[in-house]
Design a protein around this motif. Structure first.
Motif, PDB file in Angstrom:
ATOM      1  N   GLN A   5     106.458  42.881 104.447  1.00 11.16           N
ATOM      2  CA  GLN A   5     105.957  41.362 104.521  1.00 11.16           C
ATOM      3  C   GLN A   5     106.397  40.547 103.370  1.00 11.16           C
ATOM      4  OE1 GLN A   5     103.746  43.693 104.427  1.00 11.16           O
ATOM      5  NE2 GLN A   5     101.498  42.921 104.113  1.00 11.16           N
ATOM      6  N   ARG A  16      98.323  29.215 111.779  1.00  5.11           N
ATOM      7  CA  ARG A  16      97.475  30.420 111.311  1.00  5.11           C
ATOM      8  C   ARG A  16      96.220  29.855 111.226  1.00  5.11           C
ATOM      9  NH1 ARG A  16     100.217  34.064 108.295  1.00  5.11           N
ATOM     10  NH2 ARG A  16     102.331  33.660 108.030  1.00  5.11           N
ATOM     11  N   PRO A  86      98.866  36.202 113.630  1.00  3.55           N
ATOM     12  CA  PRO A  86      98.891  35.387 112.650  1.00  3.55           C
ATOM     13  C   PRO A  86      97.625  34.457 112.766  1.00  3.55           C
ATOM     14  CG  PRO A  86     101.022  35.321 113.215  1.00  3.55           C
ATOM     15  CD  PRO A  86     100.209  35.949 114.312  1.00  3.55           C
ATOM     16  N   GLU A 111     100.094  38.974 110.129  1.00  2.07           N
ATOM     17  CA  GLU A 111     101.360  38.129 109.707  1.00  2.07           C
ATOM     18  C   GLU A 111     102.415  38.393 110.826  1.00  2.07           C
ATOM     19  OE1 GLU A 111     101.975  36.527 106.795  1.00  2.07           O
ATOM     20  OE2 GLU A 111      99.760  37.290 106.161  1.00  2.07           O
ATOM     21  N   ASP A 112     103.649  37.973 110.530  1.00  4.44           N
ATOM     22  CA  ASP A 112     104.585  37.835 111.600  1.00  4.44           C
ATOM     23  C   ASP A 112     105.017  39.189 112.131  1.00  4.44           C
ATOM     24  OD1 ASP A 112     107.142  37.575 112.953  1.00  4.44           O
ATOM     25  OD2 ASP A 112     107.626  35.840 111.540  1.00  4.44           O
ATOM     26  N   ASP A 115     107.688  41.534 110.916  1.00  4.10           N
ATOM     27  CA  ASP A 115     107.624  42.532 109.674  1.00  4.10           C
ATOM     28  C   ASP A 115     107.542  43.867 110.204  1.00  4.10           C
ATOM     29  OD1 ASP A 115     107.824  40.329 108.054  1.00  4.10           O
ATOM     30  OD2 ASP A 115     105.536  40.218 107.900  1.00  4.10           O
TER      31      ASP A 115
END
Ligand SMILES: C[S@@+](CC[C@H](N)C(=O)[O-])C[C@H]1O[C@@H](n2cnc3c(N)ncnc32)[C@H](O)[C@@H]1O
Length: 229
Positions: A5, A16, A86, A111-112, A115
């Motif tokens: 990431q 988020r 996220p 996170e995304d 990744d």
């Protein structure tokens, strides 16, 4: 150890943060999430992310409040489930569920999801779930949709032959957009034989919050299972 990431400056579309979390939920993010957090290793075998013995690894992309993920983890104790979300409040909701009914086979990424895909070795997953992804209805935003041909190439890379890609939407334009790309992709074959199969949610596929909202306002939902050829 590399952390993918930090290597990719990707732009994440969508929010988020939302409403202020209740103290209990905020506490779970501080105490429980670090225990379940997925710390990516570039090229690492995803089975190595779990301490419990597991036979396969599945990934849910954008799990929302985690109804589906929690159910699959509970029903499939020998499967390690990776989840990416996220949106903080969604993550907190899933943690609340797992706090009530703990399972040892979940790893969560705040996170995304891209990744995770980048870090995974070839042919390392048995299933990927993309359930009710953000529809991005405006034409100029269609490129933000998660399902793109290049993304299907990446999903095909990490899925084993015979593995499943499960996708659902209540959005007619996204349905058309995704099907066009999936049908044209030589690594995916649609498993449905009859229309009822994609108009009805399979029994090993529990409902999600977004599906519930769609049904409430009378929008039909479509459920697709594609097999990695
Ligand atoms: C419309 S919601 C659906 C949530 C859930 N799957 C459901 O059916 O209730 C889409 C979710 O995907 C998440 N999302 C969007 N882009 C993502 C990405 N690149 N990686 C992981 N999650 C993502 C959003 O934060 C959002 O919670």
């Amino acid at each position: 150890m590399t952390e993918p990431q930090s290597l990719h400056a990707r732009r994440l579309f969508g929010r988020r943060k939302g409403w202020k979390l209740r103290p209990h939920q905020a506490g779970l993010l501080d105490t429980m999430l670090p225990e379940l957090a997925l710390v990516l290793r570039e090229g690492g075998d995803p089975k190595s992310y779990f301490t419990a013995p597991i036979d396969d690894v599945w990934l849910e992309i954008g799990f929302g409040a985690g109804e589906h993920l929690a159910w699959q983890a509970d029903q499939n104790p020998r499967v390690g489930i990776l989840g990416a979300e996220p949106f903080e409040a969604g993550m907190a909701k899933l943690l609340s569920k797992l706090a009530l009914a703990p399972t040892g086979n979940v790893r969560l990424y705040t996170e995304d999801a891209r990744d995770i895909l980048t870090a995974l070795p070839d042919a390392s997953l048995g299933r990927i779930f993309i359930l009710f992804p953000d529809p991005w209805p405006k034409t100029r935003h269609h490129k933000r949709r998660f399902i793109q041909t290049e993304m299907l190439d990446e999903l095909a890379r990490v899925l084993r032959p015979g593995a499943e890609l499960r996708f659902a939407t209540d959005h007619a334009s996204y349905l058309e957009y995704a099907l066009e790309r999936l049908m044209a992709h030589t690594s995916f074959a649609w498993t449905a034989q009859r229309a009822e199969e994609w108009k009805t949610r399979p029994s090993d596929w529990p409902p999600t919050r977004y599906e519930g909202k769609a049904i409430e306002v009378g929008r039909p939902c479509a459920y697709f299972i594609f097999r990695r050829v």
